[in-house]
Scaffold this motif. Sequence first.
Motif, PDB file in Angstrom:
ATOM      1  N   PRO A 116       0.918  -1.367   0.094  1.00 27.05           N
ATOM      2  CA  PRO A 116      -0.102   0.040  -0.010  1.00 27.05           C
ATOM      3  C   PRO A 116       1.001   1.192   0.070  1.00 27.05           C
ATOM      4  CG  PRO A 116      -0.862  -1.513   1.481  1.00 27.05           C
ATOM      5  CD  PRO A 116       0.625  -2.105   1.179  1.00 27.05           C
ATOM      6  N   THR A 117       1.708   1.371   0.743  1.00 23.08           N
ATOM      7  CA  THR A 117       2.717   2.434   0.724  1.00 23.08           C
ATOM      8  C   THR A 117       3.204   2.761  -0.668  1.00 23.08           C
ATOM      9  OG1 THR A 117       3.237   1.983   3.141  1.00 23.08           O
ATOM     10  CG2 THR A 117       4.820   3.403   1.697  1.00 23.08           C
ATOM     11  N   ARG A 118       3.912   1.633  -1.301  1.00 20.63           N
ATOM     12  CA  ARG A 118       4.532   1.856  -2.741  1.00 20.63           C
ATOM     13  C   ARG A 118       3.407   2.275  -3.704  1.00 20.63           C
ATOM     14  NH1 ARG A 118       8.169  -2.147  -0.612  1.00 20.63           N
ATOM     15  NH2 ARG A 118       6.689  -4.107  -1.447  1.00 20.63           N
ATOM     16  N   ALA A 119       2.132   1.698  -3.499  1.00 22.58           N
ATOM     17  CA  ALA A 119       1.121   1.971  -4.482  1.00 22.58           C
ATOM     18  C   ALA A 119       0.923   3.536  -4.349  1.00 22.58           C
ATOM     19  CB  ALA A 119      -0.078   1.071  -4.064  1.00 22.58           C
ATOM     20  N   ALA A 120       0.744   3.746  -3.011  1.00 24.72           N
ATOM     21  CA  ALA A 120       0.474   5.554  -2.800  1.00 24.72           C
ATOM     22  C   ALA A 120       1.435   6.354  -3.436  1.00 24.72           C
ATOM     23  CB  ALA A 120       0.444   5.737  -1.527  1.00 24.72           C
ATOM     24  N   MET A 121       2.706   5.999  -3.409  1.00 22.07           N
ATOM     25  CA  MET A 121       3.886   6.685  -4.012  1.00 22.07           C
ATOM     26  C   MET A 121       3.962   6.549  -5.559  1.00 22.07           C
ATOM     27  SD  MET A 121       6.841   5.438  -1.428  1.00 22.07           S
ATOM     28  CE  MET A 121       8.154   6.718  -1.606  1.00 22.07           C
ATOM     29  N   LEU A 122       3.475   5.312  -6.150  1.00 22.67           N
ATOM     30  CA  LEU A 122       3.239   5.290  -7.666  1.00 22.67           C
ATOM     31  C   LEU A 122       2.258   6.197  -8.086  1.00 22.67           C
ATOM     32  CD1 LEU A 122       3.943   1.423  -7.832  1.00 22.67           C
ATOM     33  CD2 LEU A 122       5.341   3.219  -8.891  1.00 22.67           C
ATOM     34  N   LEU A 123       1.137   6.035  -7.252  1.00 19.99           N
ATOM     35  CA  LEU A 123      -0.134   6.859  -7.938  1.00 19.99           C
ATOM     36  C   LEU A 123      -0.045   8.313  -7.599  1.00 19.99           C
ATOM     37  CD1 LEU A 123      -3.084   4.823  -6.219  1.00 19.99           C
ATOM     38  CD2 LEU A 123      -2.411   4.851  -8.516  1.00 19.99           C
ATOM     39  N   ALA A 124       0.872   8.726  -6.899  1.00 15.47           N
ATOM     40  CA  ALA A 124       1.353  10.409  -6.867  1.00 15.47           C
ATOM     41  C   ALA A 124       2.254  10.769  -8.079  1.00 15.47           C
ATOM     42  CB  ALA A 124       2.180  10.481  -5.678  1.00 15.47           C
ATOM     43  N   LEU A 125       2.836   9.865  -8.702  1.00 15.79           N
ATOM     44  CA  LEU A 125       3.565  10.180  -9.819  1.00 15.79           C
ATOM     45  C   LEU A 125       2.821   9.845 -11.241  1.00 15.79           C
ATOM     46  CD1 LEU A 125       7.055   8.480  -8.523  1.00 15.79           C
ATOM     47  CD2 LEU A 125       6.497  10.831  -8.876  1.00 15.79           C
ATOM     48  N   LEU A 126       1.604   9.527 -11.243  1.00 17.52           N
ATOM     49  CA  LEU A 126       0.606   9.454 -12.296  1.00 17.52           C
ATOM     50  C   LEU A 126       0.509  10.522 -13.438  1.00 17.52           C
ATOM     51  CD1 LEU A 126      -1.941   6.779 -11.577  1.00 17.52           C
ATOM     52  CD2 LEU A 126      -0.070   6.312 -13.423  1.00 17.52           C
ATOM     53  N   ASP A 127       0.800  11.671 -12.830  1.00 24.41           N
ATOM     54  CA  ASP A 127       0.669  12.726 -13.626  1.00 24.41           C
ATOM     55  C   ASP A 127       1.990  13.053 -14.432  1.00 24.41           C
ATOM     56  OD1 ASP A 127       2.601  13.522 -11.581  1.00 24.41           O
ATOM     57  OD2 ASP A 127       1.335  15.220 -11.025  1.00 24.41           O
TER      58      ASP A 127
END
Length: 236
Positions: free
Chosen positions: A17-28
């Motif tokens: 979940p932590t890594r997923a949150a970081m990846l989603l923050a970079l989706l832009d």
Amino acid sequence: MNSLPSISSVAFLIADPTRAAMLLALLDGRARPAGELAYAAGITAQTASAHLSKMLEGGLLLCEKEGRHRYYRLAGPHVAQALESLAVIRPSIRRKPLSRLAKDLHMARCCYDHLAGQLGVAVTQALVLRGFLVPAEEKRYDVTSAGARWFEAMGIDMPALKPTRRGIARQCLDWTERSHHLAGPLGVQFMATLCASGWLRRSKSSRLIRVTPQGWAGFKEQLGIDSQSVACSSPT
């Protein structure tokens, strides 16, 4: 050659979940420092560093150095596409009502480097309805001659676009709308043009996209869509 070990290792990285949150923050599509990613995931900088190292080694991220600072970004559109595709798979469970920010992200957001959300889907559907785009094989869009003229009138230099192996326009499955929006080189340049013309404004701190009054007027004139019709077109 057996590809299962590669799939399982990448799945393991994304599943946290932590890594997923970081990846989603970079989706832009923007590069962000470790501190900002740590804040997005609600963890310490030291913990973030360990997670970022694993994702770098796993091929999910790239790191850019500017002086003494390091900035992280997704390794490419293929990573963003994988994340968006995984997000479409949703279990049938009761969910809490969406927050104001979540609702705004559903309305319009960046999907790596192109327009997504209710607006992205509505715009794409309007382009197809008007015969500017035609769905094609291998999740592509063919741009018609009328479509090329329309995009040129919007300020896009069509001959300058460099096609990928999927051409200049690609269908990207929207994870909130479960329908396709426009991606590929044309999708990237289209959103950049809309931002440059003042129709859209990108948030500096998230993937959120705001539509300006000028933008809504333009979408209404050019494609026959407005904020009410976009919101009503979203699937439940």
